[in-house]
Design an enzyme around this catalytic site. Sequence first.
Site, PDB file in Angstrom:
ATOM      1  N   GLU A  34      34.606  35.091  28.330  1.00 20.39           N
ATOM      2  CA  GLU A  34      34.856  35.809  29.587  1.00 20.39           C
ATOM      3  C   GLU A  34      34.510  34.942  30.795  1.00 20.39           C
ATOM      4  OE1 GLU A  34      36.499  38.423  30.018  1.00 20.39           O
ATOM      5  OE2 GLU A  34      36.567  39.242  28.001  1.00 20.39           O
ATOM      6  N   LEU A  77      37.211  22.481  34.873  1.00 16.51           N
ATOM      7  CA  LEU A  77      37.455  23.919  35.017  1.00 16.51           C
ATOM      8  C   LEU A  77      37.211  24.402  36.448  1.00 16.51           C
ATOM      9  CD1 LEU A  77      36.041  25.812  31.909  1.00 16.51           C
ATOM     10  CD2 LEU A  77      38.354  25.862  32.790  1.00 16.51           C
ATOM     11  N   TYR A 117      32.788  43.486  35.836  1.00 17.46           N
ATOM     12  CA  TYR A 117      33.870  43.229  34.889  1.00 17.46           C
ATOM     13  C   TYR A 117      33.348  42.636  33.568  1.00 17.46           C
ATOM     14  CZ  TYR A 117      37.379  40.581  32.528  1.00 17.46           C
ATOM     15  OH  TYR A 117      38.140  40.050  31.537  1.00 17.46           O
ATOM     16  N   ASP A 135      39.762  44.194  36.469  1.00 18.00           N
ATOM     17  CA  ASP A 135      39.942  42.862  37.046  1.00 18.00           C
ATOM     18  C   ASP A 135      41.331  42.828  37.681  1.00 18.00           C
ATOM     19  OD1 ASP A 135      41.692  42.737  34.928  1.00 18.00           O
ATOM     20  OD2 ASP A 135      41.077  40.742  34.270  1.00 18.00           O
ATOM     21  N   CYS A 189      52.987  43.241  32.452  1.00 16.14           N
ATOM     22  CA  CYS A 189      53.102  43.666  33.854  1.00 16.14           C
ATOM     23  C   CYS A 189      52.569  42.527  34.725  1.00 16.14           C
ATOM     24  CB  CYS A 189      52.314  44.960  34.059  1.00 16.14           C
ATOM     25  SG  CYS A 189      52.651  45.732  35.646  1.00 16.14           S
ATOM     26  N   CYS A 196      59.898  44.957  33.042  1.00 14.13           N
ATOM     27  CA  CYS A 196      60.071  46.406  33.193  1.00 14.13           C
ATOM     28  C   CYS A 196      61.104  46.977  32.221  1.00 14.13           C
ATOM     29  CB  CYS A 196      60.488  46.744  34.618  1.00 14.13           C
ATOM     30  SG  CYS A 196      59.276  46.207  35.822  1.00 14.13           S
TER      31      CYS A 196
END
Length: 361
Positions: A34, A77, A117, A135, A189, A196
Amino acid sequence: MFNFSKKLIDWYLQNKRELPWRKTQDPYRIWLSEIILQQTRVEQGMPYYFKFVEAYPDIKALANAPEDDVLKLWQGLGYYSRARNLHATAKKVAFDFNSEFPNTYAEIKKLKGIGDYTASAIASICFDEAEAVVDGNVYRVLSRVFGIDTPIDSTPGKKEFKALAQQLIDPKDPATFNQAVMEFGATQCKPKNPYCLHCPFQQDCAAYASGKINELPVKQGKTKVRDRYFNYLIVLGPSGETILSQRDKKGIWRGLFEFPLLETEKPLKESRFRESLKNLKLPGVSSAVLVDDLDVESLVALTPEAIIHKLSHQKLHVHFWLLKIKDVSGLQTSSFEVFETYAVPRVIDRFMEDFDYKRYL
Ligand code: SF4
């Protein structure tokens, strides 16, 4: 309300990507993934996840590593505060909690570098706690499906979306629900050109019905970006010596290594730059040495155009200069080989990929 959770989980079970951190409930690995994936795409973050798990197979190994090694592994990163917080939290858990990761949302959220989160993700995935993640992906999915135009970067917006996600989460399987909504936002999405036509929510989606897909989610204001002008001086001694120093504990790139830097308020013409350079202090053996006191052979502009390097709130205009000197006595020098082991900012790392100092000896 239609059954959002069921449709979402059905979609997820058929469409999810096989990702290494989806095969575990080990809080160390979930937390690591994460943190790596914040502001980073999965394809870019995956090699880092493998590198970290290999170098530090458990939280104790990470806690015992020197910070410079952790930063070096993180190199590329960006957002180095993530790596520093990762290391600080590893130490906290390893040394204060006997390597037992806290197992509730409330306790996890107290750890450094872990916000709402990440705490929700770890608590749900590892400990089955029904705490909804919110998020960028989740904002997008919920704002579109439910047609919510409250700005996502406002306090009311954050509250509204968290409350809605909390209402929708499947309490029987919060881990799958959370991973499903994030995956749906990341791959179906999407911000641009969402799929869609093949979407399980097409009949229910408010944004699709009203043609407002590109207007949702709403953001109230963009953060002001500050321009900064960096001139890096690559000092080159007669035997390939150079000079590096470690950035201090404040501002961007804390603790990383870099060439001597002259930062100016605005872009300078070369003649003004040469003038300003004279007073730049370089690390010396006993005390700092001014560029003006060196026996200079030449000064070469290596980057006719500034390299633009964007950070979240800053736009850096970076030039590299080569200062050839005839004598390095009195200076604290390094070899270029230390780039193999020192963590340096991404903009320097990229520049060094194409720079061969030996050509200039
Ligand atoms: S119909 Fe389009 S905008 Fe609506 S949820 Fe599906 S992919 Fe997203």
